[in-house]
Scaffold this motif. Structure first.
Motif, mmCIF file in Angstrom:
data_model
loop_
_atom_site.group_PDB
_atom_site.id
_atom_site.type_symbol
_atom_site.label_atom_id
_atom_site.label_comp_id
_atom_site.label_asym_id
_atom_site.label_seq_id
_atom_site.Cartn_x
_atom_site.Cartn_y
_atom_site.Cartn_z
ATOM 1 N N GLU A 9 10.484 2.243 29.253
ATOM 2 C CA GLU A 9 9.329 1.929 28.316
ATOM 3 C C GLU A 9 8.310 1.045 28.760
ATOM 4 O O GLU A 9 8.849 -0.260 29.216
ATOM 5 N N PHE A 52 6.474 5.655 26.603
ATOM 6 C CA PHE A 52 7.857 6.185 27.203
ATOM 7 C C PHE A 52 7.703 6.914 28.285
ATOM 8 O O PHE A 52 6.890 7.689 28.249
ATOM 9 N N VAL A 69 9.331 2.962 19.703
ATOM 10 C CA VAL A 69 10.501 3.307 20.704
ATOM 11 C C VAL A 69 11.775 2.830 19.797
ATOM 12 O O VAL A 69 12.249 1.805 19.880
#
Length: 185
Positions: A9, A52, A69
């Protein structure tokens, strides 16, 4: 995706450039200088949206801007994109803790301990890493930098375009003809 895949990420500064209503709704004045994203992991509210990424080694990439996330956010994207049983490499961020429960083989590197690649089988090749994805983030940031600020509303379009460029790069001129036929269609 199958084979070996890396997940990671990244966070990029992206406000509401060109959208004064969204700036007013956020309760702040418009900025005259670059956005100053909050430190640490980002969210849409902090104007540091998470991106992501999943990249197949020597293959294609999938990147998506997410609201946050968390396991609940990334699980559907992973399940629809990556074949069950695939070997996945990540860092030790806890959002990846359930990958094995979800049906994936999982190996990690511990960036916090200074580990960025590991040779597990002693052949001299450090196969456990997320350096392919980290390199992709570097390319993406370099490509976004000249745009001098990205709006959150348009960031998914920028990401989709860059993903497309990355995924067709090996096709050369054939890719150009395909893109032109799609655009002119």
């Amino acid at each position: 995706m199958s084979g070996s895949v890396e997940f990671d990420e990244a966070y990029t500064k992206a406000g509401h450039k060109g959208n004064p209503d969204a700036v007013a709704d956020a309760g702040r004045e418009g900025r005259r200088r670059a956005l100053k994203g909050a430190p640490g992991r980002g969210t849409l509210e902090k104007e540091k949206p998470p991106i992501f990424g999943m990249i197949q080694r020597s293959g294609e990439v999938v990147i998506r801007m997410l609201e946050n996330v968390k396991q609940a956010t990334i699980k559907p994207l992973i399940l629809e994109t990556v074949a069950a049983g695939t070997l996945v490499y990540t860092d030790e961020y806890n959002i990846y803790d359930r990958l094995e429960e979800w049906g994936y083989l999982h190996k990690t590197v511990n960036h916090g301990a200074g580990e960025y690649a590991r040779d597990e089988d002693g052949d001299g090749f450090h196969e456990v890493h997320v350096n392919t994805m980290e390199g992709f983030w570097s390319l993406l940031r370099s490509w976004l930098r000249p745009h001098r600020g990205i709006s959150q509303e348009k960031l998914p379009c920028y990401l989709a375009f860059f993903e497309c460029l990355h995924n067709i790069r090996k096709r050369g001129k054939a890719a150009l003809h395909s893109l032109l036929s799609l655009l002119l269609g």
